[in-house]
Design an enzyme around this catalytic site. Structure first.
Site, PDB file in Angstrom:
ATOM      1  N   HIS A  40       0.815  -1.236   0.000  1.00 36.92           N
ATOM      2  CA  HIS A  40       0.000   0.000   0.000  1.00 36.92           C
ATOM      3  C   HIS A  40       0.844   1.280   0.000  1.00 36.92           C
ATOM      4  O   HIS A  40       0.452   2.265   0.625  1.00 36.92           O
ATOM      5  CB  HIS A  40      -0.945   0.042   1.210  1.00 36.92           C
ATOM      6  N   ASN A  97     -10.224  -2.890   3.015  1.00 41.06           N
ATOM      7  CA  ASN A  97      -9.982  -2.848   1.571  1.00 41.06           C
ATOM      8  C   ASN A  97     -11.292  -2.582   0.839  1.00 41.06           C
ATOM      9  O   ASN A  97     -12.356  -2.599   1.456  1.00 41.06           O
ATOM     10  CB  ASN A  97      -9.419  -4.195   1.100  1.00 41.06           C
ATOM     11  N   HIS A 141      -3.288   0.671  12.204  1.00 45.57           N
ATOM     12  CA  HIS A 141      -3.012  -0.610  12.855  1.00 45.57           C
ATOM     13  C   HIS A 141      -4.339  -1.237  13.297  1.00 45.57           C
ATOM     14  O   HIS A 141      -5.054  -0.623  14.095  1.00 45.57           O
ATOM     15  CB  HIS A 141      -2.100  -0.340  14.071  1.00 45.57           C
ATOM     16  N   TYR A 197       1.460  -4.628  11.933  1.00 46.37           N
ATOM     17  CA  TYR A 197       1.324  -3.179  11.676  1.00 46.37           C
ATOM     18  C   TYR A 197       2.164  -2.329  12.614  1.00 46.37           C
ATOM     19  O   TYR A 197       2.752  -1.333  12.199  1.00 46.37           O
ATOM     20  CB  TYR A 197      -0.152  -2.762  11.728  1.00 46.37           C
TER      21      TYR A 197
HETATM   22 FE1  HDD Z   1      -2.357  -4.929   5.493  1.00 48.33          FE
HETATM   23  C1  HDD Z   1      -0.864  -1.910   5.172  1.00 48.33           C
HETATM   24  C2  HDD Z   1      -5.355  -3.577   4.555  1.00 48.33           C
HETATM   25  C3  HDD Z   1      -3.762  -8.066   5.415  1.00 48.33           C
HETATM   26  C4  HDD Z   1       0.430  -6.187   6.848  1.00 48.33           C
HETATM   27  N1  HDD Z   1      -2.982  -3.110   4.950  1.00 48.33           N
HETATM   28  C5  HDD Z   1      -2.212  -1.981   4.879  1.00 48.33           C
HETATM   29  C6  HDD Z   1      -3.011  -0.875   4.463  1.00 48.33           C
HETATM   30  C7  HDD Z   1      -4.279  -1.339   4.289  1.00 48.33           C
HETATM   31  C8  HDD Z   1      -4.262  -2.747   4.600  1.00 48.33           C
HETATM   32  C9  HDD Z   1      -5.494  -0.538   3.848  1.00 48.33           C
HETATM   33  C10 HDD Z   1      -2.518   0.545   4.233  1.00 48.33           C
HETATM   34  C11 HDD Z   1      -2.755   1.398   5.446  1.00 48.33           C
HETATM   35  C12 HDD Z   1      -2.341   2.819   5.173  1.00 48.33           C
HETATM   36  O1  HDD Z   1      -3.019   3.474   4.372  1.00 48.33           O
HETATM   37  O2  HDD Z   1      -1.333   3.222   5.752  1.00 48.33           O
HETATM   38  N2  HDD Z   1      -4.164  -5.681   4.999  1.00 48.33           N
HETATM   39  C13 HDD Z   1      -5.291  -4.940   4.757  1.00 48.33           C
HETATM   40  C14 HDD Z   1      -6.435  -5.820   4.731  1.00 48.33           C
HETATM   41  C15 HDD Z   1      -5.992  -7.076   4.956  1.00 48.33           C
HETATM   42  C16 HDD Z   1      -4.561  -6.991   5.149  1.00 48.33           C
HETATM   43  C17 HDD Z   1      -7.871  -5.361   4.513  1.00 48.33           C
HETATM   44  C18 HDD Z   1      -6.736  -8.363   5.050  1.00 48.33           C
HETATM   45  C19 HDD Z   1      -7.958  -8.459   5.431  1.00 48.33           C
HETATM   46  N3  HDD Z   1      -1.754  -6.794   5.996  1.00 48.33           N
HETATM   47  C20 HDD Z   1      -2.500  -7.944   5.921  1.00 48.33           C
HETATM   48  C21 HDD Z   1      -1.742  -9.034   6.513  1.00 48.33           C
HETATM   49  C22 HDD Z   1      -0.557  -8.503   6.950  1.00 48.33           C
HETATM   50  C23 HDD Z   1      -0.594  -7.099   6.602  1.00 48.33           C
HETATM   51  C24 HDD Z   1      -2.214 -10.467   6.627  1.00 48.33           C
HETATM   52  C25 HDD Z   1       0.597  -9.165   7.638  1.00 48.33           C
HETATM   53  C26 HDD Z   1       0.474 -10.157   8.459  1.00 48.33           C
HETATM   54  N4  HDD Z   1      -0.509  -4.202   5.860  1.00 48.33           N
HETATM   55  C27 HDD Z   1       0.462  -4.892   6.474  1.00 48.33           C
HETATM   56  C28 HDD Z   1       1.680  -4.051   6.790  1.00 48.33           C
HETATM   57  C29 HDD Z   1       1.237  -2.651   6.265  1.00 48.33           C
HETATM   58  C30 HDD Z   1      -0.132  -2.920   5.704  1.00 48.33           C
HETATM   59  C31 HDD Z   1       2.955  -4.606   6.318  1.00 48.33           C
HETATM   60  C32 HDD Z   1       2.182  -1.920   5.316  1.00 48.33           C
HETATM   61  C33 HDD Z   1       2.209  -0.493   5.778  1.00 48.33           C
HETATM   62  C34 HDD Z   1       1.524  -0.509   7.046  1.00 48.33           C
HETATM   63  O3  HDD Z   1       1.100  -1.773   7.339  1.00 48.33           O
HETATM   64  O4  HDD Z   1       1.351   0.440   7.776  1.00 48.33           O
HETATM   65  O5  HDD Z   1       1.916  -4.043   8.146  1.00 48.33           O
END
Ligand code: HDD
Length: 724
Positions: free
Chosen positions: A80, A153, A344, A367
């Site tokens: 993202h 999402n 988060h 997160y």
């Molecule tokens: Fe995630 C970012 C949504 C599964 C790990 N995720 C991130 C963002 C969104 C989502 C909207 C951007 C937030 C922003 O605008 O800063 N992610 C989801 C949804 C998921 C999902 C709806 C499943 C239902 N994500 C998911 C899993 C993991 C992550 C299974 C790890 C175990 N997601 C992350 C992250 C991010 C992230 C690596 C990257 C940047 C951040 O968190 O802040 O931790």
């Protein structure tokens, strides 16, 4: 740039905004200074030994400026990274106290400031908005009990069932590691290799390859919390909830051909659209809805509520609307706000708790962890955009970039020196207490067999689509798999599609130039633990009660509202004012945005001798940036447009992309240069959104407005054969 007018229209009406005001910096009418506040006399030259000599190390002004510049970049989000954000407000429709003690949902009319960020998942920060991808929809509620983040999402289901697979999923979909290609797309071997070995991904793939994967606007997409969450009321009673954001303007997508062209014409299309809508005072709105399931009904469905690859059909559990979010202020600074905002799923408030969805459980670790590297340490909660509005006191201390100046000797608990402060809060004082769920289990690595139905909801989704939507999904598969170089992967994926719909698989295979693989599916080498029995991981075919759900088709969405829709008026010198003026007035009254497109910038002269301002020239614009096209009358104007290939292409392309078109008076002479001109001679194209009018009439603009309100005429025939 925000216009002064636009800025005034924006509403800094919340407590969070007042708090941010303390941190806002404005250099207007101020002297240029160093970071230490020393006024700078010369910002043009480094200090040097003579005007042709070497620079001097003592130049603290140059060194400070350059050092700061050298350190300007921070790591982008691992997923993202590309996104856009805005401030706003959430207003509750009614008290939900019966189900949750969360205070922001406790009273009708209660307002809570929010910051919302939309994003694509795969592309880097500088990639295009119109990539085919899932969109992030993350909302930070600055509630009076602390921050609550709903990190969702625009699709209600996810690729994988267990967070353990997240790094594998992301590695497969990101550009390939040896050559970092391709950018911002799943259309390459490694993703489809992974997807074809992970049948649980099939459902979300159907969503991504539909129009949901290429939204018309962030403002026109739904949002979903995806997981089942728990609400807990004051008596400790649990209700399971699924969150939905429903856009007031309806859910709309574009065509793939259009998306690819938008990516060239304006890679910031969604970012600009959000910014301009807010800037002009047309504030985007979403209603928040919930599907609620009583705790006792947890097991009454054909699927597992804990499985994030499943949705609850709205036919089974309707969505109850509980509030509205309005985004009413653009950020002042992209980096400080949109880039540094840290979401988060673990940021919850009393009354909201987690289910045991294994994907959600893993997210609760990821997160917080990712912000530590991305924002440089444990004090990211002190960055203004991340600070809670609720008072914050604890014994956490120090770390990089600490801003708070904590008073007193005490940074531990229990203490007597500080009078025991800060105190733990009892439940009556709003202390967070986790739901006391009983867990009595063996420590194992396994997944419940209730997660093994991988295809029935993918089928439900496909069968809920209109014929035009199905066609788009089929061509999307042909495109995506057509980009895959290893044939075995293409075939394996088509093999999976046979489980969704035989005809879908057949048509996709035809486009790829092979027959649907016959016989039983090839053994799926998907992730089966080393000592496990592969049979335990075999897909099971569960007959779902609900075969189709109309809420899954975008055709079922809200229509008729043309607010903020972009309408191009194709003009040249000699355009008829009597044609332009009433149409423009009628469209503006409905909230649409009108842009004059002409062969050159500057002004054009109307047939009455007045000059009107041109908004864009043909070369700096394109039909794909608009929702609808009007060609006004005016003999000389039409004579010039018919010689202009870009103008004729504009019209043909709009027709191809199923958009509303209005052609008036002498402009009908242009029809002979178009691909639908012949058709228009024998057929009334009004039903298909083409409004042709020889003589002016009041009904003309009304019909055009109604056509724009339909968004698109997806059933228009033989459009794919139009060369543009
Ligand atoms: Fe995630 C970012 C949504 C599964 C790990 N995720 C991130 C963002 C969104 C989502 C909207 C951007 C937030 C922003 O605008 O800063 N992610 C989801 C949804 C998921 C999902 C709806 C499943 C239902 N994500 C998911 C899993 C993991 C992550 C299974 C790890 C175990 N997601 C992350 C992250 C991010 C992230 C690596 C990257 C940047 C951040 O968190 O802040 O931790």
């Amino acid at each position: 740039m925000a216009t002064e007018k636009g800025k005034k229209d924006q509403k800094p009406d919340s407590k969070k905004q007042e708090e941010l005001d303390v941190h806002r910096e404005d250099g207007a009418n101020e002297f240029l200074t160093t970071n230490q506040g020393v006024r700078i006399n010369d910002n043009q030259h480094t200090l040097s030994a003579g005007d042709r000599g070497p620079s001097l190390l003592e130049d603290f002004i140059f060194r400070e400026k350059m050092t700061h510049f050298d350190h300007e970049r921070i790591p982008e989000r691992v997923v993202h990274p590309r996104g856009s954000g805005a401030h706003g407000v959430f207003e509750a429709y009614e008290s939900m106290e019966k189900y949750t003690k969360a205070s922001f949902l406790s009273k009708k009319g209660k307002k809570t400031p929010v910051f919302t960020r939309f994003s694509t998942v795969v592309g880097f920060r500088g990639s295009t908005d119109l990539a085919r991808d899932v969109r992030g929809f993350a909302v930070k509620f600055y509630t009076d009990e602390g921050n609550y983040d709903l990190v969702g999402n625009n699709m209600p289901v996810f690729f994988i069932q267990d967070a353990m697979k997240f790094p594998d999923l992301v590695h497969s979909i990101k550009p390939e590691p040896h050559n970092e290609m391709p950018q911002a797309t799943a259309a390459h071997d490694t993703f489809w290799d992974f997807a074809s070995l992970m049948p649980e991904a099939t459902h979300v793939i159907m969503w991504i390859l539909s129009g949901r994967g290429i939204p018309r606007s962030y403002r026109m997409m739904e949002g979903f919390g995806v997981h089942t969450f728990k609400w807990v009321n004051a008596k400790g009673k649990v209700t399971f909830v699924k969150y939905h954001w429903k856009p007031v303007l309806g859910t709309h997508g574009v065509l793939w051909d259009e998306a690819q062209k938008i990516s060239g014409k304006d890679p910031d299309f969604h970012r600009r659209d959000l910014w301009e809508a807010i800037d002009s005072g047309s504030f985007p709105e979403w209603e928040l809805g919930v599907q609620m399931v009583e705790e006792k009904d947890e097991h009454k469905f054909d699927f597992d509520l804990l499985d994030p690859t499943k949705l609850i059909p709205e036919e089974l559990v309707p969505v109850k609307k509980i509030g509205k979010m309005t985004l009413n202020r653009n950020p002042d600074n992209f980096f400080s706000e949109t880039e540094q905002v840290a979401f988060h799923p673990g940021h919850v408030v009393p009354g909201i708790d987690f289910s045991n969805d294994p994907l959600l459980q893993g997210r609760l670790f990821s997160y917080l962890d990712t912000q530590l590297i991305r924002l440089g340490g444990p004090n990211f909660h002190e960055i203004p955009i991340n600070r809670p509005r609720a008072p914050k006191h604890n014994n956490q201390r120090d770390g990089f970039m600490r801003q708070e100046v904590n008073k007193g000797r005490v940074s531990y608990e229990p203490n007597s020196i500080g009078g025991g402060c800060p105190f733990q809060a009892g439940m009556k004082d709003g202390g967070f207490v986790s739901h006391a769920e009983k867990v009595d289990a063996k420590k194992i690595r396994a997944r419940s067999k209730s997660f093994n139905d991988y295809f029935s909801q993918a089928s439900m989704f496909y069968h809920s689509q209109t014929a035009a939507e199905k066609k788009q999904i089929i061509s999307a598969f042909q495109f995506e798999l057509g980009k895959v170089e290893i044939e075995e992967i293409r075939k394996r994926m088509v093999g999976l599609l046979t489980q969704v719909d035989k005809d879908l698989a057949k048509q996709v295979a035809e486009g790829l130039g092979f027959e649907v693989p016959r016989g039983p599916m090839q053994p799926v080498q998907r992730g089966v633990p080393a000592d496990a029995d592969p049979k335990d991981y075999e897909p099971v075919d569960v007959k779902q009660k609900v075969k189709t759900d109309k809420a899954l088709s975008m055709d079922y969405t809200v229509k008729g509202n043309i607010s903020t829709r972009q309408v191009a008026f194709l003009c040249s010198d000699g355009v008829d004012e009597k044609s332009i003026t009433p149409m423009r007035a009628a469209l503006l009254k409905e909230g649409a945005v009108v842009k004059i497109i002409a062969p050159h910038l500057g002004t054009i002269e109307t047939s009455a001798g007045n000059r009107i301002k041109v908004d864009k020239s043909f070369s700096t614009s394109g039909s794909v940036l608009f929702d609808a096209i009007f060609v006004p009358s005016g003999e000389k104007s039409i004579m010039m447009l018919e010689k202009n290939a870009m103008a004729v292409n504009f019209i043909n392309e709009s027709y191809k992309h199923c958009k509303a078109l209005a052609i008036e008076g002498q402009a009908t002479k242009l029809l002979k240069y178009t691909y639908f001109g012949e058709l228009a001679k024998t057929n009334d194209l009004e039903e298909e959104g083409v409004i042709i009018q020889e003589n002016p009439s009041k009904k003309f603009s009304k019909k055009f407005i109604e056509a724009i309100g339909q968004h698109r005429f997806w059933n228009r025939k033989e459009t794919e054969n139009i060369p543009t």
